[in-house]
Design a protein around this motif. Structure first.
Motif, mmCIF file in Angstrom:
data_model
loop_
_atom_site.group_PDB
_atom_site.id
_atom_site.type_symbol
_atom_site.label_atom_id
_atom_site.label_comp_id
_atom_site.label_asym_id
_atom_site.label_seq_id
_atom_site.Cartn_x
_atom_site.Cartn_y
_atom_site.Cartn_z
ATOM 1 N N SER A 93 0.829 -1.201 0.000
ATOM 2 C CA SER A 93 0.000 0.000 0.000
ATOM 3 C C SER A 93 0.871 1.262 0.000
ATOM 4 C CB SER A 93 -0.927 -0.008 1.212
ATOM 5 O OG SER A 93 -1.667 1.171 1.277
ATOM 6 N N ALA A 94 1.944 1.233 0.778
ATOM 7 C CA ALA A 94 2.863 2.379 0.829
ATOM 8 C C ALA A 94 3.543 2.577 -0.526
ATOM 9 C CB ALA A 94 3.906 2.180 1.927
ATOM 10 N N LEU A 95 3.989 1.482 -1.156
ATOM 11 C CA LEU A 95 4.609 1.595 -2.480
ATOM 12 C C LEU A 95 3.618 2.142 -3.505
ATOM 13 C CD1 LEU A 95 6.722 -1.683 -2.761
ATOM 14 C CD2 LEU A 95 7.563 0.666 -2.499
ATOM 15 N N GLU A 96 2.376 1.696 -3.404
ATOM 16 C CA GLU A 96 1.345 2.173 -4.320
ATOM 17 C C GLU A 96 1.108 3.676 -4.140
ATOM 18 O OE1 GLU A 96 -2.844 0.412 -5.985
ATOM 19 O OE2 GLU A 96 -2.470 0.199 -3.838
ATOM 20 N N GLN A 97 1.074 4.132 -2.897
ATOM 21 C CA GLN A 97 0.892 5.564 -2.632
ATOM 22 C C GLN A 97 2.077 6.368 -3.167
ATOM 23 O OE1 GLN A 97 -1.751 7.217 -1.566
ATOM 24 N NE2 GLN A 97 -2.815 5.270 -1.497
ATOM 25 N N LEU A 98 3.291 5.843 -2.998
ATOM 26 C CA LEU A 98 4.479 6.526 -3.509
ATOM 27 C C LEU A 98 4.408 6.648 -5.035
ATOM 28 C CD1 LEU A 98 7.152 4.919 -1.189
ATOM 29 C CD2 LEU A 98 6.630 7.375 -1.353
ATOM 30 N N ALA A 99 3.915 5.590 -5.694
ATOM 31 C CA ALA A 99 3.779 5.639 -7.154
ATOM 32 C C ALA A 99 2.744 6.676 -7.570
ATOM 33 C CB ALA A 99 3.407 4.261 -7.691
ATOM 34 N N LYS A 100 1.655 6.778 -6.825
ATOM 35 C CA LYS A 100 0.614 7.764 -7.148
ATOM 36 C C LYS A 100 1.121 9.190 -6.990
ATOM 37 C CE LYS A 100 -3.362 4.893 -5.973
ATOM 38 N NZ LYS A 100 -4.453 4.662 -5.016
ATOM 39 N N MET A 101 2.015 9.399 -6.033
ATOM 40 C CA MET A 101 2.530 10.742 -5.770
ATOM 41 C C MET A 101 3.596 11.179 -6.771
ATOM 42 S SD MET A 101 3.033 10.506 -1.653
ATOM 43 C CE MET A 101 3.412 12.235 -1.421
ATOM 44 N N ALA A 102 4.296 10.229 -7.347
ATOM 45 C CA ALA A 102 5.439 10.528 -8.205
ATOM 46 C C ALA A 102 4.993 11.027 -9.575
ATOM 47 C CB ALA A 102 6.303 9.279 -8.357
ATOM 48 N N THR A 103 5.937 11.639 -10.285
ATOM 49 C CA THR A 103 5.691 12.107 -11.646
ATOM 50 C C THR A 103 6.880 11.736 -12.525
ATOM 51 O OG1 THR A 103 6.675 14.257 -11.164
ATOM 52 C CG2 THR A 103 4.293 14.083 -10.904
ATOM 53 N N GLY A 104 6.635 11.706 -13.824
ATOM 54 C CA GLY A 104 7.705 11.487 -14.797
ATOM 55 C C GLY A 104 8.419 10.152 -14.632
ATOM 56 N N ALA A 105 9.735 10.208 -14.778
ATOM 57 C CA ALA A 105 10.558 8.992 -14.699
ATOM 58 C C ALA A 105 10.478 8.356 -13.315
ATOM 59 C CB ALA A 105 12.001 9.317 -15.056
ATOM 60 N N ASP A 106 10.340 9.191 -12.284
ATOM 61 C CA ASP A 106 10.219 8.650 -10.926
ATOM 62 C C ASP A 106 8.938 7.831 -10.790
ATOM 63 O OD1 ASP A 106 11.073 8.333 -8.202
ATOM 64 O OD2 ASP A 106 9.616 9.871 -7.609
ATOM 65 N N LYS A 107 7.863 8.264 -11.436
ATOM 66 C CA LYS A 107 6.600 7.528 -11.387
ATOM 67 C C LYS A 107 6.769 6.161 -12.043
ATOM 68 C CE LYS A 107 1.669 7.940 -12.282
ATOM 69 N NZ LYS A 107 1.119 8.285 -10.988
ATOM 70 N N VAL A 108 7.433 6.123 -13.185
ATOM 71 C CA VAL A 108 7.668 4.851 -13.879
ATOM 72 C C VAL A 108 8.470 3.913 -12.982
ATOM 73 C CG1 VAL A 108 8.784 3.760 -15.875
ATOM 74 C CG2 VAL A 108 7.489 5.888 -16.164
ATOM 75 N N GLN A 109 9.528 4.440 -12.367
ATOM 76 C CA GLN A 109 10.362 3.635 -11.474
ATOM 77 C C GLN A 109 9.549 3.108 -10.293
ATOM 78 O OE1 GLN A 109 13.768 5.727 -9.916
ATOM 79 N NE2 GLN A 109 14.192 4.136 -8.409
ATOM 80 N N ARG A 110 8.731 3.951 -9.699
ATOM 81 C CA ARG A 110 7.894 3.544 -8.559
ATOM 82 C C ARG A 110 6.855 2.496 -8.977
ATOM 83 N NH1 ARG A 110 10.153 4.785 -3.775
ATOM 84 N NH2 ARG A 110 10.829 6.937 -3.725
ATOM 85 N N LEU A 111 6.280 2.657 -10.155
ATOM 86 C CA LEU A 111 5.298 1.683 -10.635
ATOM 87 C C LEU A 111 5.946 0.320 -10.879
ATOM 88 C CD1 LEU A 111 3.240 3.951 -13.049
ATOM 89 C CD2 LEU A 111 2.333 2.725 -11.052
ATOM 90 N N VAL A 112 7.151 0.319 -11.449
ATOM 91 C CA VAL A 112 7.871 -0.934 -11.674
ATOM 92 C C VAL A 112 8.236 -1.579 -10.340
ATOM 93 C CG1 VAL A 112 10.018 -1.921 -12.583
ATOM 94 C CG2 VAL A 112 8.687 -0.326 -13.979
#
Length: 184
Positions: free
Chosen positions: A85-104
């Motif tokens: 759940s925490a990783l999912e929230q971090l992915a939702k908050m991120a943008t750009g390349a960081d979002k892709v990295q968090r989603l992976v």
């Protein structure tokens, strides 16, 4: 003005009661909330620390630090659902390349720890939408589609996109051959 979970506002200069009680500034309240989470964790109350951090994350919604700390505590405690759940929230908050990295990262956690292939595939698909020309994301998506035995238009599309990104003729030919086997 920051918004609190109850819908009220918290001015950075003066909190003025309500949810934050007698705290005079949001930063003072945040510092004390972080300290409460630290002390809870130090005394072994990981659940209490996680709850304090979740409350802080909900009030200070632009700050990823509480979610990073929730992930670390939950992972250490082997609470995979809370960590995910925490990783999912971090992915939702991120943008750009960081979002892709968090989603992976979230997808990998779903596949490897939660053993939830559907949730992992959803995250990889979202990463692909964010970075349609990222061969690394496409390769992961291809592999996971094959593991899940999803052979059809989606896999064919991924193979075609990967082939278009290749610089090596041999790699491109292999992907196009595999694509053709699915399509014809």
């Amino acid at each position: 003005m920051r918004t609190t979970p109850s819908g009220g506002g918290c001015d950075e200069r003066r909190a003025g009661g309500g949810l934050l009680g007698s705290y005079t500034t949001f930063s003072t309240w945040r510092r004390d909330s972080e300290r409460l989470a630290e002390l809870s964790a130090e005394r072994g109350d990981v659940d209490g620390a996680i709850e304090a951090l979740k409350f802080l994350a909900n009030v200070d919604q632009e700050n990823p630090q509480p979610w990073l700390r929730i992930f670390a505590l939950a992972d250490k405690k082997n609470d995979a659902a809370t960590a995910a759940s925490a990783l999912e929230q971090l992915a939702k908050m991120a943008t750009g390349a960081d979002k892709v990295q968090r989603l992976v990262e979230f997808a990998d956690y779903c596949f490897d720890t939660l053993e939830d292939d559907q949730r992992g595939l959803v995250a990889l698909r979202e990463a692909h939408v964010e970075a349609p020309d990222d061969d690394g994301v496409l390769a992961r998506l291809e592999g996971r589609l094959k593991i899940a035995r999803i052979e059809g238009a989606e896999l064919a599309s991924v193979l075609w996109k990967r082939a278009q990104l290749q610089t090596s003729a041999a790699s491109k030919a292999a992907l196009l051959f595999e694509h053709a086997a699915l399509v014809f």
